[in-house]
Design an enzyme around this catalytic site. Sequence first.
Site, short mmCIF file in Angstrom:
data_model
loop_
_atom_site.label_atom_id
_atom_site.label_comp_id
_atom_site.label_asym_id
_atom_site.label_seq_id
_atom_site.Cartn_x
_atom_site.Cartn_y
_atom_site.Cartn_z
N HIS A 216 0.70 -1.31 -0.04
CA HIS A 216 0.22 0.17 0.04
C HIS A 216 0.78 1.33 -0.03
CE1 HIS A 216 -4.20 -1.57 1.12
NE2 HIS A 216 -3.50 -2.41 0.30
N SER A 220 0.19 -0.89 -5.91
CA SER A 220 0.22 -1.85 -6.67
C SER A 220 0.65 -1.85 -7.99
CB SER A 220 -1.37 -2.52 -7.05
OG SER A 220 -2.06 -2.82 -5.72
N LYS A 244 -14.24 -7.90 -7.88
CA LYS A 244 -13.60 -8.94 -8.67
C LYS A 244 -12.96 -9.99 -7.69
CE LYS A 244 -11.05 -7.66 -12.12
NZ LYS A 244 -10.32 -6.99 -13.24
N ASP A 245 -12.22 -9.72 -6.44
CA ASP A 245 -11.66 -10.34 -5.53
C ASP A 245 -12.81 -11.38 -5.14
OD1 ASP A 245 -9.03 -9.28 -6.05
OD2 ASP A 245 -8.93 -8.50 -4.15
N GLU A 288 5.66 -33.92 0.09
CA GLU A 288 4.47 -33.38 -0.38
C GLU A 288 4.65 -32.76 -1.87
OE1 GLU A 288 0.69 -33.39 1.73
OE2 GLU A 288 1.87 -34.90 0.80
#
Length: 422
Positions: A216, A220, A244-245, A288
Amino acid sequence: MSGAPAPEFKNPVVRWIDVRLPVFTYIHNEYTGFPVPKNLNYFWSFGGMAMIALIGMIVSGIILAMQYTPHVDYAFESVERIMRDVNYGWLIRYIHMNGASMFFIVVYIHIFRGMYFGSYKQPREIIWILGVIIFLLMMGTAFMGYVLPWGQMSFWGATVITNLFSAIPVVGDFIVTLLWGGFSVDNPTLNRFFALHYLLPFVILGLVILHIIAMHIAGSNNPDGIDPKGPQDTVMFHPYMTAKDLTAIVVFVLAWAFFVFYAPNYMGHPDNYIPANPLSTPAHIVPEWYFLPFYAILRAFTEDSFLYIPISWLMDAKLAGVLAMFASIALLAVLPWLDTSKVRSCRYRPVYKWLVIVFTIDVLFLGYLGGKPAEGWYVTASYWATFWYFLHLLVLTPVVGWFERPKPLPASISKPVLDAAE
């Protein structure tokens, strides 16, 4: 970038709290009124998915810890009790178990997005480095969590991986003894791993908060890799990015739920449903799936490997493999300085764009090789895939940055957006 004006809260309780502790103003400025580039696509939603996965892992982990017994004589049985006797214990465990894989999936895509669009470049170096540290802690947390069910793969995976530290000169044996809490993988080891597995997610959460704060401050990045030229290039985070998220998060949770309800053991190993037995070694010990690329790099350094022979006079093959495995992650942290190009986004880098895609395919291929036995052509292929991994980061990334001719950058973020709309 300037945000929206300071809010005037109508609720008197909220206003009273905010005057004394401006937490609501902070949330508004950092999330509701935070301006973001208007051309962000769904690749920028994977950070939010990772946060949902982390919260899900912490909540389900706390519930599981209430029922789990960290003792070698009871750990396996306590996990079976959670699955069979605890109300909805099977659901919580499958959420947690598959959540680890889902967490790594979105983080790997998040890393790919950062590499492709140059999100590690100035002024976002700290954001990137914090992300690599988070990734390392995720790997450590996941490894220790995999030991807790105390099945065959848990025990032997812990034995093999912790033994790697013995290759470190002078302090290696001390580190292994410290990790074991004795002279073999036993009850003190399980207790140490349980304590650290419970603690580290909260450390990760703290680093994620720092990661977000740093993002922030710097702002971005965006698919074009150029800075906003003014308000016409940005939109408010809410409601545009939140909508959107949320769409992406719903799809992500549905995919998570599919594995929980329909394929809960698909990404696990069947041998871990056999109680740990120090006297019976599994035919094929594998970690894994999310560790497999780095496991392949570790195994690529053998006595007859062309990667190892030039440095054989410096160290033994085991130490070379361990150093290469850790270097493969450490190099990601210094990627902002390895990449010499002034252009961020691969949209405008015609050569490096394909190198990043090939690098991604190479990592996937390393993951495939890491899950195969160390024999035949798998060994030879792991040599060359490891060679390409380090060649990309150490040679191709800086050299291409010097000689590549990027495409012209757009004048602003709005220009390609408006051109696409016409």
